[in-house]
Design an enzyme around this catalytic site. Sequence first.
Site, PDB file in Angstrom:
ATOM      1  N   GLY A 266      40.695  68.129  47.600  1.00  0.00           N
ATOM      2  CA  GLY A 266      40.231  66.916  46.943  1.00  0.00           C
ATOM      3  C   GLY A 266      40.395  65.653  47.781  1.00  0.00           C
ATOM      4  O   GLY A 266      40.928  65.685  48.897  1.00  0.00           O
TER       5      GLY A 266
ATOM      6  N   ALA B   2      43.847  68.539  40.064  1.00  0.00           N
ATOM      7  CA  ALA B   2      43.469  68.151  38.701  1.00  0.00           C
ATOM      8  C   ALA B   2      42.106  68.719  38.370  1.00  0.00           C
ATOM      9  O   ALA B   2      41.280  68.947  39.257  1.00  0.00           O
ATOM     10  CB  ALA B   2      43.444  66.631  38.551  1.00  0.00           C
TER      11      ALA B   2
ATOM     12  N   THR C 214      45.661  59.351  34.880  1.00  0.00           N
ATOM     13  CA  THR C 214      44.370  58.670  34.787  1.00  0.00           C
ATOM     14  C   THR C 214      44.329  57.585  33.722  1.00  0.00           C
ATOM     15  O   THR C 214      45.105  57.609  32.760  1.00  0.00           O
ATOM     16  CB  THR C 214      43.284  59.722  34.462  1.00  0.00           C
ATOM     17  OG1 THR C 214      42.030  59.087  34.210  1.00  0.00           O
ATOM     18  CG2 THR C 214      43.647  60.506  33.202  1.00  0.00           C
TER      19      THR C 214
ATOM     20  N   TYR D 181      39.400  65.929  28.535  1.00  0.00           N
ATOM     21  CA  TYR D 181      40.010  65.605  29.822  1.00  0.00           C
ATOM     22  C   TYR D 181      41.207  64.674  29.636  1.00  0.00           C
ATOM     23  O   TYR D 181      42.320  64.956  30.108  1.00  0.00           O
ATOM     24  CB  TYR D 181      38.976  64.974  30.755  1.00  0.00           C
ATOM     25  CG  TYR D 181      39.563  64.297  31.962  1.00  0.00           C
ATOM     26  CD1 TYR D 181      40.147  65.033  32.986  1.00  0.00           C
ATOM     27  CD2 TYR D 181      39.539  62.901  32.078  1.00  0.00           C
ATOM     28  CE1 TYR D 181      40.694  64.396  34.095  1.00  0.00           C
ATOM     29  CE2 TYR D 181      40.076  62.261  33.186  1.00  0.00           C
ATOM     30  CZ  TYR D 181      40.664  63.014  34.182  1.00  0.00           C
ATOM     31  OH  TYR D 181      41.215  62.390  35.282  1.00  0.00           O
TER      32      TYR D 181
ATOM     33  N   LYS E 212      45.277  65.409  30.271  1.00  0.00           N
ATOM     34  CA  LYS E 212      46.097  64.613  31.186  1.00  0.00           C
ATOM     35  C   LYS E 212      47.289  64.004  30.449  1.00  0.00           C
ATOM     36  O   LYS E 212      48.394  63.905  30.999  1.00  0.00           O
ATOM     37  CB  LYS E 212      45.257  63.527  31.847  1.00  0.00           C
ATOM     38  CG  LYS E 212      44.178  64.038  32.790  1.00  0.00           C
ATOM     39  CD  LYS E 212      44.746  64.747  34.007  1.00  0.00           C
ATOM     40  CE  LYS E 212      45.309  63.785  35.032  1.00  0.00           C
ATOM     41  NZ  LYS E 212      45.739  64.479  36.272  1.00  0.00           N
TER      42      LYS E 212
END
Length: 289
Positions: free
Chosen positions: A10, A60, A101, A125, A129
């Site tokens: 990533g 992630a 996030t 999502y 998280k």
Amino acid sequence: MNIVIIGKSGQLAFELSRELKNGKHRVTFLGRNDIDITSSDNIGATLVPLSADVLINASAYTAVDKAEEDTEACNAINAVAVKNLATFCKAHGAYMVHVSTDYVFNGHKGSPYLTDDPIEPKGAYGKSKAKGEKALLDILPDASCLIRTAWVYSSHGTNFVKTMLRLMGDIPLLSVIDDQVGTPTWAKGLAEACVYAAENQTVGVFHWTDEGVASWYDFAIAIQELGLEKGLLDKPIPVLPIPSSQYPTLVKRPSYSVLDKQNTREEFVSCKFIHWRKQLSDMLDELKA
């Protein structure tokens, strides 16, 4: 130090590899073919021989819309895996840096979110998280650093900046949402913050983005202006602002997700806080080179 980084494909892992290339620390990157972070047994078998002092979780599940239909995989990576990694760190006396996030907030506040503001994620999502955050703080409150970030991009991988440049070179007109406000973040600065936390064993919850505020439309306009200036684009095209209602998605994005960084400024004393437009310009120079 002996640093193990979970994730190696990533944007953050790419920047971490550059930030840590000086050889000051022993660094190991583990990708999905090297470790199964959803399995506590596999984590133990893989990590025990490495004798890590620090674990940086740069992995992630980030496909926000796909997460609505793939909740099991999303939760496995963003929640279960974080719990597993934190449990390992606690058992073996290791310190952990974890990245979260702006999606843990509901986006309705209208002023920058403090680190201790109530979280209220809206989609799968964000909820996954948030579960990961809770697991980390419950299991490893005195040996972890939780860093929330937003709107991350780099010269590596797929992201908003590179998508805009591609579209601006391919189509005659572009429409971009102008009623979602946040802060673009070059992954380079985020990586520097993660390394700072690792080296100083910084404990707590912090926010890291570049400086300033923008809508996605503002961001796109800046990408075109700087892209033209640097020769990454041949000619300008009209970029039109549109409301979110004209671009429906499975998940409602936060309308306002600017993150307050006051405690980060106080704690991360050697890190540079730079305006997002300057960071964008520097990244585009790198992309051009």
